[in-house]
Design a protein around this motif. Structure first.
Motif, PDB file in Angstrom:
ATOM      1  N   ASN A 205       0.640  -1.046   0.021  1.00  0.00           N
ATOM      2  CA  ASN A 205      -0.009  -0.061  -0.007  1.00  0.00           C
ATOM      3  C   ASN A 205       0.971   1.350  -0.085  1.00  0.00           C
ATOM      4  OD1 ASN A 205      -1.458   2.040   2.305  1.00  0.00           O
ATOM      5  ND2 ASN A 205      -2.638   1.532   0.604  1.00  0.00           N
TER       6      ASN A 205
ATOM      7  N   HIS B 284      -4.132   2.743  -6.353  1.00  0.00           N
ATOM      8  CA  HIS B 284      -5.414   2.859  -5.352  1.00  0.00           C
ATOM      9  C   HIS B 284      -5.765   4.248  -5.137  1.00  0.00           C
ATOM     10  CE1 HIS B 284      -2.434   4.008  -2.226  1.00  0.00           C
ATOM     11  NE2 HIS B 284      -3.578   3.988  -1.470  1.00  0.00           N
TER      12      HIS B 284
ATOM     13  N   HIS C  91      -8.632   7.231  -2.223  1.00  0.00           N
ATOM     14  CA  HIS C  91      -8.599   8.702  -1.601  1.00  0.00           C
ATOM     15  C   HIS C  91      -9.360   9.596  -2.238  1.00  0.00           C
ATOM     16  CE1 HIS C  91      -5.846   6.637   0.856  1.00  0.00           C
ATOM     17  NE2 HIS C  91      -4.894   6.438   0.134  1.00  0.00           N
TER      18      HIS C  91
ATOM     19  N   ASP D 214      -6.761   3.988   4.051  1.00  0.00           N
ATOM     20  CA  ASP D 214      -5.713   2.877   3.741  1.00  0.00           C
ATOM     21  C   ASP D 214      -6.083   1.692   4.638  1.00  0.00           C
ATOM     22  OD1 ASP D 214      -4.102   3.747   1.275  1.00  0.00           O
ATOM     23  OD2 ASP D 214      -3.732   5.247   2.713  1.00  0.00           O
TER      24      ASP D 214
HETATM   25 FE   LIG Z   1      -3.156   5.076   0.401  1.00  0.00          FE
END
Ligand SMILES: [Fe+2]
Ligand code: FES
Lengths: 167, 439
Positions: B212, B218, B223, B379
């Motif tokens: 991550n 992502h 986000h 996250d």
């Molecule tokens: Fe992140």
């Protein structure tokens, strides 16, 4: 100033009423109403667990150090499904106790309290505990939060791992 | 790294790389199995260089901090002669932890249990009554605090290793040194860890946080609310075209070898060193220009421009992350259980930063990073959801990490960074896997 005169009359039970009301708004996820409790220009801070009382967010790393504008963005974010950490929303209960009026100045009335907050989500329950320090001030006839600081009296943020709620 | 690829019969059964078919799969067992965690402790954490702290955390003679690193409790300190040291935080007598404060300044350490005391260079410093022990009792050093097997530093970052035969830290870091330099060179006066530590946890396997921490893929989805905020907070000026992914202005994910990897590219946020955003006002513009000019005079235009305008998420195998983004964070983590890790994060900053810029830096840090940020909690949620998803591993057993394998130079939102990590991880755990661990 009439505000000061009003403040000197703020007794513990009025402070308690205010804090209990605030806690209820948060428990019910009425975040816009919660935000409306803050005076313009207010600040909201959460120093890291285990921090000394005097730490300042301008020179030390916190978890949260919002000015009034960012506090508004925090609430807007939490109202959005895209705030994944709180979607689906956690269920919370906030217990407020040991309320004390510390002092009254032109800036407002300083109120300390201790809290336990339970947060439950997807079969996991976390407990947060510590002290709130509110500065309350009358604005246009209503009591508003001029600043709020939440000190977590835990040695670390384990196992909670996040402050994705307003503790 | 092709030289690390173990193929055919000898391939690690948990990491499947099919270069011709451009498929890369990781077994979900690697995230849940107790025996695999034990193997990781032996083959990864007992044998790799692990970050312990930054030299700026020990500014004065006799300063110390207590740190947990790689499952050990350590003392990281500057002794009375100024030398930086690391000791196992256990009394040579009968084992009690000696240092109990998280940090402080002390000429010597004393174990309170039976009172054994040590100079801060580790030397035993108690006088026994005659007759209790032989006169040459400590001739082999058995009453001294034991120094950590290896301690070395690079550009102010200190690492320890529990394996005495390990290669030098410099060789181990290899190509990652270039990226550490891009952080260390942000100030001519040196860098420092800002006061305040974020010590938190995640209910997820530690390798999920490795993946991550340098995952460009992502960002736009996980986000979204952060970027919404950023757009509003910058009065609509944040350059969101940098978030387009793909071959966007040369954003790249790079396998640095030895399991290290980086993703580097342009991003829409403000950078204290040195990318101005409107909330910093005209005074901020002057300050950022000054910082930028200083970078250029010390490092030349190209490096200065790279530092100032590009962001970098750097993974140092196995568990150090340096994210040089809207602020600068140093983050390390360690598995307590297959599904639980401890995380420690700090802010790094130029020593000679102005009060105002330090304020903006910390404000920026908290807009995204850490347990109360507008991004890290999401996250955390994603990682915990992955961990939950692995409950289905008997029927759905493999993660896919193939994105961008066909590209010679993978993009920042490809998955080459994770593949770099997994190849090294697979290499280091291969023997155990072939011997049937976790079978
Ligand atoms: Fe992140
Ligand atoms: S265990 Fe430390 S003095 Fe005995």
């Amino acid at each position: 100033m009439s505000g000061v005169a009003t403040l000197t009359r703020l007794g513990r039970s009025e402070a308690e009423d205010f804090l209990f009301h605030e806690a209820a708004l948060l428990d019910e996820w009425r975040l816009d109403d919660w935000l409306a409790l803050f005076a313009e220009g207010a600040t909201y801070e959460v120093p890291p667990a285990n921090a000394d009382d005097g730490v300042r967010s301008a020179e030390s790393l916190f978890y949260i150090a919002d000015d009034y504008e960012r506090l508004g963005y925090r609430v807007a974010r939490l109202n959005d499904k895209g705030a994944h950490a709180e979607y689906p929303r956690s269920r919370c209960v906030r217990m407020i106790s040991n309320v004390r009026i510390l002092n009254q100045t032109a800036a407002g009335c300083e109120v300390s309290s201790v809290f336990i907050t339970f947060r439950s989500k997807a079969d996991v329950t976390d407990t947060y505990f510590g002290r709130h320090r509110h500065v309350l001030r009358p604005v246009g006839g209503a009591l508003k939060i001029a600043s709020k600081r939440t000190a977590l009296d835990m040695s670390s943020l384990r196992p909670q791992g996040r402050v994705s709620i307003i503790v | 790294m092709l030289d690390k690829l173990d193929s055919g019969e000898n391939a690690n059964p948990w990491v499947r790389e099919d270069i011709a078919g451009a498929r890369f799969k990781v077994s979900r067992k690697a995230f849940v199995d107790e025996a695999i965690l034990k193997l990781e402790r032996e083959q990864v954490f007992d044998r790799c260089w692990l970050y312990i702290g930054h030299e700026s955390e020990l500014p004065q003679i006799n300063d110390f901090v207590a740190r947990s690193v790689g499952g050990r409790d350590l003392i990281f300190n500057r002794d009375r002669s100024g030398q930086v040291r690391a000791f196992y935080n256990t009394c040579p007598h009968r084992g009690a932890q000696v240092v109990r404060e998280p940090r402080g300044n002390a000429m010597s350490f004393q174990c309170f249990y039976h009172g054994w005391a040590f100079n801060n260079n580790g030397a035993f410093a108690t006088r026994f009554k005659d007759g209790n022990y032989p006169p040459d009792f400590n001739s082999d050093g058995c009453a001294n605090l034991k120094p950590v097997t290896r301690l070395e530093s690079y550009r102010g970052l200190y690492f320890v290793c529990f394996l005495d035969t390990v290669e030098s830290l410099h060789d181990y870091l290899g190509n990652a040194c270039e990226y550490i330099d891009l952080v260390a060179d942000q100030s001519g006066a040196g860098m420092e860890i800002v006061a305040g530590e974020q010590a938190y946890s995640m209910r997820a396997n530690w390798k999920l946080l490795v993946e991550n921490s340098a995952d460009g893929y992502h960002a736009a989805t996980t986000h979204q609310t952060y970027f919404d905020y950023l757009m509003k907070a910058t009065g609509g000026t944040a350059d969101m075209s940098t978030m387009g992914g793909g071959d966007n202005r040369g954003n790249r994910g790079v396998d640095l070898g030895n399991g290290h990897a980086v993703v580097e590219g342009y991003a829409p946020w403000g950078r204290p060193v040195a990318n101005w955003i409107p909330p910093w006002g005209e005074a901020g513009k002057v300050e950022v220009a000054r910082i930028r000019a200083d970078l250029e005079s010390r490092l030349g235009f190209a490096t200065a421009d790279r530092i100032a305008r590009k962001s970098r998420n750097l993974i140092i195998f196995p568990n150090l992350v340096i994210n040089d983004v809207m602020a600068l964070t140093v983050r390390t983590f360690y598995p307590v259980a297959p599904d639980f890790m401890h995380v420690n994060a700090w802010a790094l900053a130029p020593k000679d930063e102005s009060e105002q810029m330090r304020k903006w830096r910390l404000f920026n840090y908290l807009e995204f990073l850490g347990p109360g940020g507008f991004a890290t909690p999401d996250d955390n949620e994603a990682l915990e959801l992955c961990q939950k998803g692995y409950r289905n591993l008997k029927e759905v057993g493999w993660n896919d990490i193939s994105k961008g394998m066909l590209r010679a130079e993978p993009f920042g939102d490809d998955e080459s960074q994770m593949r770099a990590f997994w190849r090294e991880w697979g290499h280091r755990t291969r023997e155990g896997a072939l011997q049937g661990v976790g079978a």
